[in-house]
Design an enzyme around this catalytic site. Structure first.
Site, PDB file in Angstrom:
ATOM      1  N   LEU A  16       0.841  -1.205   0.000  1.00  0.00           N
ATOM      2  CA  LEU A  16       0.000   0.000   0.000  1.00  0.00           C
ATOM      3  C   LEU A  16       0.868   1.244   0.000  1.00  0.00           C
ATOM      4  O   LEU A  16       0.961   1.966   0.983  1.00  0.00           O
ATOM      5  CB  LEU A  16      -0.937   0.005   1.215  1.00  0.00           C
ATOM      6  CG  LEU A  16      -2.185  -0.846   1.113  1.00  0.00           C
ATOM      7  CD1 LEU A  16      -3.113  -0.587   2.281  1.00  0.00           C
ATOM      8  CD2 LEU A  16      -2.935  -0.621  -0.175  1.00  0.00           C
ATOM      9  N   HIS A  17       1.523   1.484  -1.119  1.00  0.00           N
ATOM     10  CA  HIS A  17       2.290   2.715  -1.297  1.00  0.00           C
ATOM     11  C   HIS A  17       1.305   3.803  -1.712  1.00  0.00           C
ATOM     12  O   HIS A  17       0.089   3.612  -1.665  1.00  0.00           O
ATOM     13  CB  HIS A  17       3.417   2.511  -2.316  1.00  0.00           C
ATOM     14  CG  HIS A  17       2.932   2.075  -3.667  1.00  0.00           C
ATOM     15  ND1 HIS A  17       2.513   2.959  -4.620  1.00  0.00           N
ATOM     16  CD2 HIS A  17       2.765   0.835  -4.193  1.00  0.00           C
ATOM     17  CE1 HIS A  17       2.113   2.291  -5.692  1.00  0.00           C
ATOM     18  NE2 HIS A  17       2.266   0.985  -5.453  1.00  0.00           N
ATOM     19  N   ALA A  18       1.785   4.953  -2.124  1.00  0.00           N
ATOM     20  CA  ALA A  18       0.948   6.136  -2.322  1.00  0.00           C
ATOM     21  C   ALA A  18      -0.315   5.922  -3.158  1.00  0.00           C
ATOM     22  O   ALA A  18      -1.405   6.274  -2.729  1.00  0.00           O
ATOM     23  CB  ALA A  18       1.789   7.273  -2.922  1.00  0.00           C
ATOM     24  N   ALA A  21      -2.819   3.274  -1.649  1.00  0.00           N
ATOM     25  CA  ALA A  21      -3.234   3.798  -0.341  1.00  0.00           C
ATOM     26  C   ALA A  21      -4.225   4.944  -0.537  1.00  0.00           C
ATOM     27  O   ALA A  21      -5.205   5.059   0.199  1.00  0.00           O
ATOM     28  CB  ALA A  21      -2.031   4.266   0.468  1.00  0.00           C
ATOM     29  N   ASP A  89      -0.741  -2.446  -8.948  1.00  0.00           N
ATOM     30  CA  ASP A  89       0.546  -2.169  -9.580  1.00  0.00           C
ATOM     31  C   ASP A  89       0.664  -2.830 -10.943  1.00  0.00           C
ATOM     32  O   ASP A  89       1.591  -2.557 -11.686  1.00  0.00           O
ATOM     33  CB  ASP A  89       1.688  -2.631  -8.669  1.00  0.00           C
ATOM     34  CG  ASP A  89       1.709  -1.827  -7.363  1.00  0.00           C
ATOM     35  OD1 ASP A  89       1.557  -0.594  -7.437  1.00  0.00           O
ATOM     36  OD2 ASP A  89       1.849  -2.444  -6.299  1.00  0.00           O
TER      37      ASP A  89
END
Length: 91
Positions: A16-18, A21, A89
């Site tokens: 959960l990167h930018a 998230a 992703d």
């Protein structure tokens, strides 16, 4: 009113990167009911807070626990769980 809880495995290959998230936090905010997210046995944070979500350091394959309170909690859990289990992703 009872809270509904569900454990979900993170599908995004980079966690959960930018971007994921932000998608998740916005969906939690749009739900219109209180939603929290916790990693492992850690303390829950407000799921509508992107900074709170990122601060949990959630990686691909980690398990998180969602808790929703209020009207339509199971439907909210369905939507949020689907969002978290999807690999954002690969898009």
């Amino acid at each position: 009113m009872a809270a509904a809880t569900r454990t979900v495995r993170i599908g995004s290959s980079h966690g959960l990167h930018a971007r994921p998230a932000k998608l998740f936090a916005q969906a939690a905010k749009d739900a219109g009911v209180p939603v929290t997210i916790a990693k492992d046995a850690g303390a829950p944070v407000n799921a509508a807070s992107i900074l709170g979500v990122i601060a949990l350091g959630i990686d691909h394959g980690d398990y998180v626990t969602l808790t929703v309170e209020g009207e339509g909690a199971e439907d909210v859990l369905d939507r949020l769980a689907d969002l978290l289990s999807t690999d954002h992703d690969s898009e």
